[in-house]
Design an enzyme around this catalytic site. Structure first.
Site, PDB file in Angstrom:
ATOM      1  N   GLU A 272      10.617 -67.628 -84.177  1.00  0.00           N
ATOM      2  CA  GLU A 272      10.833 -68.881 -83.426  1.00  0.00           C
ATOM      3  C   GLU A 272      12.321 -69.220 -83.397  1.00  0.00           C
ATOM      4  O   GLU A 272      12.841 -69.699 -82.385  1.00  0.00           O
ATOM      5  CB  GLU A 272      10.048 -70.041 -84.044  1.00  0.00           C
ATOM      6  CG  GLU A 272       8.550 -69.896 -83.951  1.00  0.00           C
ATOM      7  CD  GLU A 272       8.053 -69.626 -82.549  1.00  0.00           C
ATOM      8  OE1 GLU A 272       8.487 -70.313 -81.609  1.00  0.00           O
ATOM      9  OE2 GLU A 272       7.222 -68.708 -82.374  1.00  0.00           O
ATOM     10  N   TRP A 275      13.678 -67.479 -80.658  1.00  0.00           N
ATOM     11  CA  TRP A 275      13.439 -68.091 -79.337  1.00  0.00           C
ATOM     12  C   TRP A 275      14.595 -69.030 -78.984  1.00  0.00           C
ATOM     13  O   TRP A 275      15.016 -69.131 -77.840  1.00  0.00           O
ATOM     14  CB  TRP A 275      12.110 -68.869 -79.305  1.00  0.00           C
ATOM     15  CG  TRP A 275      10.948 -68.040 -78.853  1.00  0.00           C
ATOM     16  CD1 TRP A 275       9.947 -67.551 -79.637  1.00  0.00           C
ATOM     17  CD2 TRP A 275      10.664 -67.594 -77.514  1.00  0.00           C
ATOM     18  NE1 TRP A 275       9.067 -66.830 -78.869  1.00  0.00           N
ATOM     19  CE2 TRP A 275       9.468 -66.851 -77.566  1.00  0.00           C
ATOM     20  CE3 TRP A 275      11.287 -67.765 -76.279  1.00  0.00           C
ATOM     21  CZ2 TRP A 275       8.894 -66.262 -76.437  1.00  0.00           C
ATOM     22  CZ3 TRP A 275      10.715 -67.177 -75.146  1.00  0.00           C
ATOM     23  CH2 TRP A 275       9.543 -66.436 -75.224  1.00  0.00           C
ATOM     24  N   TRP A 303       6.570 -79.182 -54.061  1.00  0.00           N
ATOM     25  CA  TRP A 303       6.384 -80.188 -55.124  1.00  0.00           C
ATOM     26  C   TRP A 303       5.952 -81.523 -54.525  1.00  0.00           C
ATOM     27  O   TRP A 303       6.422 -81.911 -53.453  1.00  0.00           O
ATOM     28  CB  TRP A 303       7.686 -80.393 -55.902  1.00  0.00           C
ATOM     29  CG  TRP A 303       8.209 -79.158 -56.565  1.00  0.00           C
ATOM     30  CD1 TRP A 303       9.354 -78.492 -56.251  1.00  0.00           C
ATOM     31  CD2 TRP A 303       7.610 -78.421 -57.647  1.00  0.00           C
ATOM     32  NE1 TRP A 303       9.507 -77.388 -57.065  1.00  0.00           N
ATOM     33  CE2 TRP A 303       8.446 -77.325 -57.937  1.00  0.00           C
ATOM     34  CE3 TRP A 303       6.449 -78.588 -58.400  1.00  0.00           C
ATOM     35  CZ2 TRP A 303       8.160 -76.393 -58.940  1.00  0.00           C
ATOM     36  CZ3 TRP A 303       6.163 -77.668 -59.408  1.00  0.00           C
ATOM     37  CH2 TRP A 303       7.007 -76.588 -59.667  1.00  0.00           C
ATOM     38  N   ASN A 338       5.061 -78.666 -80.514  1.00  0.00           N
ATOM     39  CA  ASN A 338       5.300 -77.629 -79.508  1.00  0.00           C
ATOM     40  C   ASN A 338       4.067 -77.321 -78.660  1.00  0.00           C
ATOM     41  O   ASN A 338       4.158 -77.207 -77.437  1.00  0.00           O
ATOM     42  CB  ASN A 338       5.777 -76.344 -80.196  1.00  0.00           C
ATOM     43  CG  ASN A 338       6.004 -75.240 -79.186  1.00  0.00           C
ATOM     44  OD1 ASN A 338       6.823 -75.376 -78.283  1.00  0.00           O
ATOM     45  ND2 ASN A 338       5.261 -74.148 -79.300  1.00  0.00           N
ATOM     46  N   TRP A 356       9.136 -79.288 -62.080  1.00  0.00           N
ATOM     47  CA  TRP A 356       9.397 -79.123 -63.521  1.00  0.00           C
ATOM     48  C   TRP A 356      10.644 -79.881 -63.956  1.00  0.00           C
ATOM     49  O   TRP A 356      10.766 -80.314 -65.098  1.00  0.00           O
ATOM     50  CB  TRP A 356       9.494 -77.642 -63.901  1.00  0.00           C
ATOM     51  CG  TRP A 356      10.579 -76.832 -63.231  1.00  0.00           C
ATOM     52  CD1 TRP A 356      10.469 -76.123 -62.077  1.00  0.00           C
ATOM     53  CD2 TRP A 356      11.936 -76.646 -63.687  1.00  0.00           C
ATOM     54  NE1 TRP A 356      11.673 -75.512 -61.774  1.00  0.00           N
ATOM     55  CE2 TRP A 356      12.584 -75.797 -62.749  1.00  0.00           C
ATOM     56  CE3 TRP A 356      12.661 -77.084 -64.784  1.00  0.00           C
ATOM     57  CZ2 TRP A 356      13.927 -75.406 -62.880  1.00  0.00           C
ATOM     58  CZ3 TRP A 356      13.988 -76.701 -64.922  1.00  0.00           C
ATOM     59  CH2 TRP A 356      14.613 -75.875 -63.970  1.00  0.00           C
TER      60      TRP A 356
HETATM   61  C1  LIG Z   1       8.345 -78.100 -72.273  1.00  0.00           C
HETATM   62  C2  LIG Z   1       9.069 -77.814 -73.563  1.00  0.00           C
HETATM   63  C3  LIG Z   1      10.310 -78.392 -73.808  1.00  0.00           C
HETATM   64  C4  LIG Z   1      11.012 -78.107 -74.997  1.00  0.00           C
HETATM   65  N1  LIG Z   1      12.232 -78.705 -75.213  1.00  0.00           N
HETATM   66  C5  LIG Z   1      12.917 -78.414 -76.351  1.00  0.00           C
HETATM   67  C6  LIG Z   1      14.177 -79.017 -76.596  1.00  0.00           C
HETATM   68  O1  LIG Z   1      14.712 -79.780 -75.784  1.00  0.00           O
HETATM   69  N2  LIG Z   1      14.809 -78.717 -77.776  1.00  0.00           N
HETATM   70  C7  LIG Z   1      14.270 -77.849 -78.686  1.00  0.00           C
HETATM   71  O2  LIG Z   1      14.889 -77.612 -79.738  1.00  0.00           O
HETATM   72  N3  LIG Z   1      13.077 -77.252 -78.466  1.00  0.00           N
HETATM   73  C8  LIG Z   1      12.386 -77.506 -77.334  1.00  0.00           C
HETATM   74  N4  LIG Z   1      11.172 -76.919 -77.129  1.00  0.00           N
HETATM   75  C9  LIG Z   1      10.706 -75.874 -78.066  1.00  0.00           C
HETATM   76  C10 LIG Z   1       9.815 -76.354 -79.232  1.00  0.00           C
HETATM   77  O3  LIG Z   1       8.791 -77.177 -78.751  1.00  0.00           O
HETATM   78  C11 LIG Z   1      10.598 -77.103 -80.310  1.00  0.00           C
HETATM   79  O4  LIG Z   1      11.724 -76.361 -80.707  1.00  0.00           O
HETATM   80  C12 LIG Z   1       9.699 -77.328 -81.549  1.00  0.00           C
HETATM   81  O5  LIG Z   1       8.554 -78.064 -81.193  1.00  0.00           O
HETATM   82  C13 LIG Z   1      10.496 -78.090 -82.593  1.00  0.00           C
HETATM   83  O6  LIG Z   1       9.697 -78.377 -83.707  1.00  0.00           O
HETATM   84  P1  LIG Z   1       9.953 -77.657 -85.094  1.00  0.00           P
HETATM   85  O7  LIG Z   1      11.388 -77.756 -85.454  1.00  0.00           O
HETATM   86  O8  LIG Z   1       8.955 -78.213 -86.048  1.00  0.00           O
HETATM   87  O9  LIG Z   1       9.618 -76.139 -84.722  1.00  0.00           O
HETATM   88  P2  LIG Z   1       9.260 -74.890 -85.634  1.00  0.00           P
HETATM   89  O10 LIG Z   1       7.945 -74.362 -85.162  1.00  0.00           O
HETATM   90  O11 LIG Z   1       9.385 -75.193 -87.066  1.00  0.00           O
HETATM   91  O12 LIG Z   1      10.351 -73.810 -85.166  1.00  0.00           O
HETATM   92  C14 LIG Z   1      11.584 -73.625 -85.850  1.00  0.00           C
HETATM   93  C15 LIG Z   1      12.736 -73.715 -84.879  1.00  0.00           C
HETATM   94  O13 LIG Z   1      12.672 -72.668 -83.915  1.00  0.00           O
HETATM   95  C16 LIG Z   1      13.195 -73.128 -82.675  1.00  0.00           C
HETATM   96  N5  LIG Z   1      12.141 -73.017 -81.652  1.00  0.00           N
HETATM   97  C17 LIG Z   1      10.811 -73.063 -81.844  1.00  0.00           C
HETATM   98  N6  LIG Z   1      10.167 -72.875 -80.663  1.00  0.00           N
HETATM   99  C18 LIG Z   1      11.124 -72.717 -79.727  1.00  0.00           C
HETATM  100  C19 LIG Z   1      11.095 -72.496 -78.313  1.00  0.00           C
HETATM  101  N7  LIG Z   1       9.953 -72.360 -77.638  1.00  0.00           N
HETATM  102  N8  LIG Z   1      12.272 -72.405 -77.660  1.00  0.00           N
HETATM  103  C20 LIG Z   1      13.455 -72.495 -78.326  1.00  0.00           C
HETATM  104  N9  LIG Z   1      13.539 -72.711 -79.653  1.00  0.00           N
HETATM  105  C21 LIG Z   1      12.383 -72.820 -80.342  1.00  0.00           C
HETATM  106  C22 LIG Z   1      13.591 -74.582 -82.860  1.00  0.00           C
HETATM  107  O14 LIG Z   1      14.967 -74.626 -83.138  1.00  0.00           O
HETATM  108  C23 LIG Z   1      12.767 -74.997 -84.072  1.00  0.00           C
HETATM  109  O15 LIG Z   1      13.340 -76.034 -84.804  1.00  0.00           O
HETATM  110  C24 LIG Z   1      10.447 -77.200 -75.943  1.00  0.00           C
HETATM  111  C25 LIG Z   1       9.185 -76.640 -75.691  1.00  0.00           C
HETATM  112  C26 LIG Z   1       8.508 -76.943 -74.523  1.00  0.00           C
HETATM  113  C27 LIG Z   1       7.164 -76.304 -74.277  1.00  0.00           C
END
Ligand SMILES: Cc1cc2nc3c(=O)[nH]c(=O)nc-3n(C[C@H](O)[C@H](O)[C@H](O)COP(=O)(O)OP(=O)(O)OC[C@H]3O[C@@H](n4cnc5c(N)ncnc54)[C@H](O)[C@@H]3O)c2cc1C
Length: 466
Positions: A272, A275, A303, A338, A356
């Protein structure tokens, strides 16, 4: 000896900070933060980001005498460089489309003033230029990108905070309060305080909490919004209160310490983190990513232009419990799980056929982790128009998603009080009850009809359906 300036940006920490380490090794350090609402244009910080920034600066300001200035970053730097008599400028690289040209202008300015200018990494594990495919091109697909990251070797180990002699030679600083980063009337951020601890200490505490109580269940549990198994590190990472190197090394160490028990969770979690790297890789190589569909054929999509529908979605009044819970969690706390982000995004794009970018902008304003790279890449992923995106025909069923990922309805009940007394069997379909709850809206669109309408619309666009 003349002092050097450390220009703090999205690197609001003292430990594992390459730019700070380099600056501190040269002598006294002037810590500067600039609030620049001009250079980013439409991407100036949104409301929730401003709330976070305020508190993160308060936290950092307890450890050093921050010089705060507001204005266009290059213009402010010109003034501060001249006023301070500094001999060098150090800063951490940023990857937004406007930052490359800004950093170039700053280099030219330093050359003109005879000041050393040093740009450092530290925000990412891998610089976007460093990871290339066999043809020497940037990656467009996540899996080979992540494999290339793993194959490039373990990231360097994090470093502790250096000893620093701070200086502010006669420099005036704005009062943080005068920036008015916090909401006033109405104060929509009252729920943020309990949910977050901005700052480096809060970031380290979140990491420790996750390693002790989340990592073991992460691989299986990360998709469950009713469970506390994810790290909640995203806003801390976004503001650079913790470095990805610190997270990577601590995760590896926790897994090694557990003798294999945490390997599955650690592997998934580090993927992640990659990602996040992939999002920045895309943003750097395709700087139009935040504004334009990566697959150009999607720009012809019809749209809908429906303000009222957008408002109902924003307010969490769609009539689909898991969608509404997510949007209300977002409003109350500045975050959303997420899995639920994917569900609400799919609902906006596919069920309501709203662009979007409408959702992306709402998230930009309301998320504490609003991040140009991750937000843009994720919205495009759900829409199906991004690099390595979900196929256009993947339309999340908000009822089945709710049943699967919030089986008891605990998440829905937390955020949608109108449904707190509903039994688990009806929690995701309250409209099917003999007497539906009067206070909760009926579904704004019928799922099956909306799905069919979306499929027809996507298939009408040449090139989308392959
Ligand atoms: C529509 C949409 C919009 C989003 N907008 C953002 C945003 O503006 N900022 C953001 O940081 N994340 C975004 N995300 C990705 C993801 O939802 C969040 O990073 C995650 O929910 C943060 O929670 P966590 O730190 O507990 O994640 P964890 O599951 O603990 O993941 C650890 C870290 O991995 C990174 N990560 C995880 N998933 C993703 C992903 N899909 N893309 C990029 N990095 C990821 C983040 O830095 C996160 O803190 C988005 C996802 C979706 C579907």
């Amino acid at each position: 000896m003349s002092p050097v300036i450390l220009w703090f940006r999205q690197d609001l920490r003292l430990s594992d900070h390459p730019a700070l380490n380099a600056a501190a090794a040269r002598g006294a350090v002037i810590p500067l933060f600039i609030l620049d609402d001009e250079t980013p244009g439409p991407w100036r910080w949104g409301g929730a980001s401003r709330w976070w920034l305020h508190h993160s600066l308060v936290s950092l300001g307890k450890k050093l005498p921050l010089v705060l200035r507001r204005g266009r970053a290059d213009a402010v730097l010109r003034d501060v460089l001249k006023q301070s008599g500094a001999s060098a400028l150090h800063f951490t690289r940023d990857y937004t489309p406007w930052s490359g040209p800004l950093e170039q202008r700053i280099k030219v300015l330093c050359d003109e003033l005879g000041i050393d200018c040093h740009r450092h990494g530290g925000f990412l594990l891998h610089e976007p230029e460093a990871i290339r495919n066999g043809q020497g091109e940037p990656y467009k697909v996540y899996t080979p990108f992540s494999r290339a990251c793993f194959a490039s070797g373990e990231p360097r180990l994090p470093k502790p905070a250096p000893k620093v002699e701070w200086a502010t030679p006669g420099l005036a600083s704005d009062k943080l309060e005068s920036w008015r980063l916090l909401p006033t009337r109405p104060n929509w951020a009252t729920g943020f305080e309990a949910a977050w601890q901005p700052g480096e200490q809060g970031a380290q505490a979140a990491l420790q909490r996750f390693l002790e109580a989340g990592l073991a269940d992460y691989a299986e549990g990360r998709d469950r919004p009713d469970k506390p198994f994810t790290s909640r590190l995203s806003p801390h990472l976004h503001w650079g209160e913790i470095s990805p190197h610190q997270i990577w090394a601590a995760t590896r160490a926790a897994a090694a310490h557990a003798g294999g028990r945490l390997d599955g969770g650690a592997e998934k979690f580090l993927k992640e983190i990659l990602w996040r790297e992939f999002s920045y890789h895309l943003l750097h190589h395709w700087p139009e990513f935040p504004a334009k569909s990566f697959r150009p054929e999607f720009e012809a999509f019809p749209w809908a232009n429906d303000e009222a529908a957008l408002r109902r979605w924003q307010q969490g009044k769609t009539g689909y419990p898991i969608v509404d819970a997510g949007l209300r969690e977002l409003w109350a706390t500045g975050t959303m799980h997420n899995r639920v982000r994917m569900i609400v995004a799919s609902f906006l794009i596919k069920h309501l056929q709203l662009d979007w970018r409408e959702g992306q902008h709402w998230f930009w304003d309301t998320l504490v982790d609003a991040d140009l790279a991750a937000n843009s890449a994720s919205w495009q992923w759900v829409a199906g128009c991004g690099a390595d995106a979900a196929p256009y025909y993947r339309i999340f069923n908000p009822i089945l998603q709710g049943v699967k990922f919030d089986p008891e309805g605990a998440y829905v009940k937390r955020w949608v009080p109108e449904l707190r007394s509903i039994a688990a069997e009806h929690i995701h379909t309250p409209w099917e009850m003999p007497v539906p709850p009067a206070a909760y809206p009926a579904p704004m669109v019928d799922h099956a009809k909306a799905r069919a309408r979306a499929m027809a619309a996507f298939q009408s666009i040449k090139g989308i359906a392959g």
